[in-house]
Design a protein around this motif. Structure first.
Motif, PDB file in Angstrom:
ATOM      1  N   LEU A  12       0.715  -1.310   0.019  1.00 31.68           N
ATOM      2  CA  LEU A  12      -0.193   0.133  -0.009  1.00 31.68           C
ATOM      3  C   LEU A  12       0.675   1.293   0.037  1.00 31.68           C
ATOM      4  O   LEU A  12       0.396   2.477  -0.387  1.00 31.68           O
ATOM      5  CB  LEU A  12      -0.919   0.092   1.155  1.00 31.68           C
ATOM      6  CG  LEU A  12      -1.933  -1.111   1.241  1.00 31.68           C
ATOM      7  CD1 LEU A  12      -2.796  -1.097   2.734  1.00 31.68           C
ATOM      8  CD2 LEU A  12      -2.816  -1.299   0.055  1.00 31.68           C
ATOM      9  N   ARG A 233      -1.378  -6.856  -5.399  1.00 28.37           N
ATOM     10  CA  ARG A 233      -2.608  -6.612  -5.037  1.00 28.37           C
ATOM     11  C   ARG A 233      -3.517  -7.982  -4.945  1.00 28.37           C
ATOM     12  O   ARG A 233      -3.981  -8.267  -3.940  1.00 28.37           O
ATOM     13  CB  ARG A 233      -3.441  -5.483  -5.763  1.00 28.37           C
ATOM     14  CG  ARG A 233      -4.888  -5.437  -5.214  1.00 28.37           C
ATOM     15  CD  ARG A 233      -5.760  -4.358  -6.067  1.00 28.37           C
ATOM     16  NE  ARG A 233      -5.615  -5.067  -7.780  1.00 28.37           N
ATOM     17  CZ  ARG A 233      -6.478  -5.984  -7.932  1.00 28.37           C
ATOM     18  NH1 ARG A 233      -7.376  -6.445  -6.922  1.00 28.37           N
ATOM     19  NH2 ARG A 233      -6.557  -6.443  -9.196  1.00 28.37           N
ATOM     20  N   VAL A 234      -3.210  -8.831  -5.788  1.00 27.95           N
ATOM     21  CA  VAL A 234      -4.069 -10.172  -5.772  1.00 27.95           C
ATOM     22  C   VAL A 234      -3.410 -10.967  -4.928  1.00 27.95           C
ATOM     23  O   VAL A 234      -4.159 -11.610  -4.352  1.00 27.95           O
ATOM     24  CB  VAL A 234      -3.785 -10.779  -7.377  1.00 27.95           C
ATOM     25  CG1 VAL A 234      -4.269 -12.122  -7.419  1.00 27.95           C
ATOM     26  CG2 VAL A 234      -4.422  -9.708  -8.428  1.00 27.95           C
ATOM     27  N   ARG A 236      -1.792 -10.272  -2.112  1.00 25.46           N
ATOM     28  CA  ARG A 236      -2.167  -9.662  -0.853  1.00 25.46           C
ATOM     29  C   ARG A 236      -3.587  -9.981  -0.405  1.00 25.46           C
ATOM     30  O   ARG A 236      -3.906 -10.601   0.547  1.00 25.46           O
ATOM     31  CB  ARG A 236      -2.018  -8.058  -0.753  1.00 25.46           C
ATOM     32  CG  ARG A 236      -2.353  -7.587   0.759  1.00 25.46           C
ATOM     33  CD  ARG A 236      -2.049  -6.163   0.776  1.00 25.46           C
ATOM     34  NE  ARG A 236      -2.558  -5.666   2.018  1.00 25.46           N
ATOM     35  CZ  ARG A 236      -3.596  -5.441   2.318  1.00 25.46           C
ATOM     36  NH1 ARG A 236      -4.655  -5.486   1.612  1.00 25.46           N
ATOM     37  NH2 ARG A 236      -3.700  -4.812   3.526  1.00 25.46           N
ATOM     38  N   GLU A 237      -4.626  -9.952  -1.455  1.00 26.01           N
ATOM     39  CA  GLU A 237      -5.870 -10.467  -1.107  1.00 26.01           C
ATOM     40  C   GLU A 237      -6.079 -11.768  -1.068  1.00 26.01           C
ATOM     41  O   GLU A 237      -6.824 -12.363  -0.233  1.00 26.01           O
ATOM     42  CB  GLU A 237      -6.752  -9.699  -2.290  1.00 26.01           C
ATOM     43  CG  GLU A 237      -7.011  -8.220  -2.421  1.00 26.01           C
ATOM     44  CD  GLU A 237      -7.700  -7.777  -3.518  1.00 26.01           C
ATOM     45  OE1 GLU A 237      -8.159  -8.679  -4.427  1.00 26.01           O
ATOM     46  OE2 GLU A 237      -7.781  -6.489  -3.508  1.00 26.01           O
ATOM     47  N   THR A 238      -5.377 -12.623  -1.564  1.00 23.24           N
ATOM     48  CA  THR A 238      -5.543 -14.175  -1.612  1.00 23.24           C
ATOM     49  C   THR A 238      -4.745 -14.438  -0.345  1.00 23.24           C
ATOM     50  O   THR A 238      -5.482 -15.359   0.293  1.00 23.24           O
ATOM     51  CB  THR A 238      -4.319 -14.484  -2.613  1.00 23.24           C
ATOM     52  OG1 THR A 238      -4.968 -14.313  -4.075  1.00 23.24           O
ATOM     53  CG2 THR A 238      -4.449 -16.038  -2.781  1.00 23.24           C
ATOM     54  N   GLY A 240      -4.347 -12.754   2.351  1.00 23.03           N
ATOM     55  CA  GLY A 240      -4.864 -12.012   3.454  1.00 23.03           C
ATOM     56  C   GLY A 240      -4.016 -11.086   4.578  1.00 23.03           C
ATOM     57  O   GLY A 240      -4.165 -11.223   5.594  1.00 23.03           O
ATOM     58  N   SER A 241      -2.707 -10.997   3.883  1.00 17.63           N
ATOM     59  CA  SER A 241      -1.853 -10.249   4.811  1.00 17.63           C
ATOM     60  C   SER A 241      -0.904  -9.237   3.851  1.00 17.63           C
ATOM     61  O   SER A 241      -0.920  -9.434   2.882  1.00 17.63           O
ATOM     62  CB  SER A 241      -1.032 -11.210   5.566  1.00 17.63           C
ATOM     63  OG  SER A 241      -0.086 -12.220   4.878  1.00 17.63           O
ATOM     64  N   ASP A 242      -0.289  -8.286   4.762  1.00 19.03           N
ATOM     65  CA  ASP A 242       0.654  -7.364   4.107  1.00 19.03           C
ATOM     66  C   ASP A 242       1.888  -8.342   3.558  1.00 19.03           C
ATOM     67  O   ASP A 242       2.196  -9.268   4.091  1.00 19.03           O
ATOM     68  CB  ASP A 242       1.023  -6.391   4.974  1.00 19.03           C
ATOM     69  CG  ASP A 242      -0.013  -5.538   5.383  1.00 19.03           C
ATOM     70  OD1 ASP A 242      -1.020  -5.553   4.544  1.00 19.03           O
ATOM     71  OD2 ASP A 242       0.004  -4.806   6.297  1.00 19.03           O
TER      72      ASP A 242
END
Length: 283
Positions: A12, A233-234, A236-238, A240-242
């Motif tokens: 981010l 981004r994909v 990280r969303e998969t 679920g963490s930074d």
């Protein structure tokens, strides 16, 4: 409101991406905010002198500074993509192709050439991010496959410079087939005992990374290039963490052994020539 924002949250906090040099006589460095005259930047191979920030560069510019005296022979200039699947989205594919050709003056997102680097004749292919994000469709795959075939037919080394968002979705399975085709040709190059240097620039992602870009004998990355299959981004969303700081950047991947060396563009030509001097010595 700052109280519900994290100061440091992996991807981010990465700087805004910019792959092409903005228009105008003066250019601002996205990394430091410094200003430089465009001519000085172009004389420095689109590398910001003080910060070392690498702007995106076209295939023509790569050919001009990598080949001896900027002399080379272009190949496969008659290949052009067509809308075989009759793909329709917000903008029909054939219109996007037409606009991209007018913008870049090229037929597609990759070009191939042969010329000399130092004392070596070299077959080279280079992608162009400015043409629909450097996406790989049938023509890109065929252009690169022919560059590889030219290398093992003439018994000369190969260089491929990648900058791509991945496979071109507007060509569906046809674009995915290019991954297998280029990989098969590289297997023949390997059987011939000829070296292949893969240069990874910003960004190199998707099906390009999953095929020919990571099949080199030596992988050279430009500084701070984004390299990976799926985007941060994909991922990280998969999970679920930074993600770790600098994740998927050249320097991070060098530490993980994913690339062999990170080389400033201004030293790229001499580094490749030196490697070919070593790898082609017994031939």
């Amino acid at each position: 409101m700052p109280w519900f924002k994290r100061k440091k949250a992996g991807i981010l906090t990465t700087r805004k991406e910019q792959n092409e040099v903005p228009e105008g006589q003066w250019v601002k460095c996205p990394k430091t905010g410094e200003i430089i005259n465009r001519r000085e930047l172009e004389d420095n191979l689109l590398v910001f002198p003080s910060s070392g920030y690498h702007f995106g560069m076209s295939s023509g510019r790569y050919f001009n500074f990598l080949f001896n005296d900027g002399e080379y022979e272009l190949h496969d200039t008659d290949l052009m993509s067509v809308d075989r699947l009759d793909f329709e989205d917000r903008k029909p594919y054939d219109q996007r192709l037409k606009k991209a050709r007018e913008k870049t003056g090229q037929n597609d997102a990759a070009r191939s050439a042969t010329g000399e680097m130092g004392s070596h004749e070299v077959s080279m292919a280079c992608m162009d991010f400015s043409f629909i994000g450097g996406s790989m469709g049938s023509v890109v795959g065929e252009t690169i496959a022919r560059a590889i075939k030219r290398a093992y037919t003439r018994e000369i080394p190969l260089v491929i410079i990648s900058q791509s968002g991945g496979a071109r979705m507007m060509e569906g399975a046809l674009s995915l087939m290019q991954m297998a085709k280029t990989s098969a040709h590289l297997a023949r190059l390997d059987d011939a005992g000829l070296p292949y240097i893969s240069v990874l620039t910003h960004p190199t992602t998707g099906g390009v990374t999953a095929s020919f870009s990571m099949l080199g004998d030596i992988h050279i990355a430009e500084p701070e290039a984004l390299i990976g299959f799926a985007g941060p981004r994909v991922i990280r969303e998969t999970i679920g963490s930074d993600l770790p700081e600098g994740f998927q950047r050249s320097e991070f991947l060098l530490k993980q052994g994913f690339v062999d060396m990170v080389v400033d563009r201004r030293r790229l030509r001499q580094r490749i020539i030196h490697l070919f001097d070593l790898l082609m010595d017994d031939r």
